[in-house]
Write a protein that holds these residues in place. Sequence first.
Motif, PDB file in Angstrom:
ATOM      1  N   LEU A  33       0.830  -1.194   0.000  1.00 15.55           N
ATOM      2  CA  LEU A  33       0.000   0.000   0.000  1.00 15.55           C
ATOM      3  C   LEU A  33       0.868   1.249   0.000  1.00 15.55           C
ATOM      4  N   ASP A  35      -0.027   5.327   0.499  1.00 11.93           N
ATOM      5  CA  ASP A  35      -1.080   6.298   0.798  1.00 11.93           C
ATOM      6  C   ASP A  35      -2.465   5.657   0.751  1.00 11.93           C
ATOM      7  N   ASP A  36      -2.598   4.499   1.373  1.00 10.82           N
ATOM      8  CA  ASP A  36      -3.856   3.748   1.469  1.00 10.82           C
ATOM      9  C   ASP A  36      -4.395   3.275   0.119  1.00 10.82           C
ATOM     10  N   ASP A  37      -3.540   3.202  -0.886  1.00 13.77           N
ATOM     11  CA  ASP A  37      -3.945   2.689  -2.188  1.00 13.77           C
ATOM     12  C   ASP A  37      -2.961   1.593  -2.586  1.00 13.77           C
ATOM     13  N   THR A  40       1.045   0.347  -7.692  1.00  5.65           N
ATOM     14  CA  THR A  40       0.958  -0.055  -9.089  1.00  5.65           C
ATOM     15  C   THR A  40       2.117   0.546  -9.867  1.00  5.65           C
ATOM     16  N   LEU A  86     -10.818  -5.484  -8.070  1.00  6.51           N
ATOM     17  CA  LEU A  86      -9.880  -4.360  -8.128  1.00  6.51           C
ATOM     18  C   LEU A  86      -9.449  -4.014  -9.548  1.00  6.51           C
TER      19      LEU A  86
END
Length: 137
Positions: A33, A35-37, A40, A86
């Motif tokens: 993760l 920043d809470d994402d 990718t 997702l």
Amino acid sequence: MELVEHIAAVRAGSGDPAAMVGEFRRTAVLVPLVDDDFMTATYGGIDWIYAFTDEFALARFAEARGAARQEWEFATVLGARLLDVLVPAMDGPAGVALDVADEDGSMMFPPVQGIVPDEVAVDLPEAGTENETAAHR
């Protein structure tokens, strides 16, 4: 057979890709993760969600990025959730890059039919275009 064994067999040319995808779907993987994402990377016009089979594979990735001493947050997610929920939620084509720091053990799960839902597969025509094309011949 475990996921890493399926990957090794497919990479060696003796495995069953469909069985490997099935095992990936049933396996819980670690997704870093930022920043809470989900972390990718974009390559070839595709957003790749990084995923790892275990903490050791994630640590090898962190080391390859020069961040071995940093603490990494991650989520544990079933492969099926990555592919079915997702990936379709991403803006544009997306797939999963598994164990990318492991030269002999990595595997890409691209956004194609049989891996991701048909509505986000890049190898299928968009809904309605095939029938419209056939009707205009």
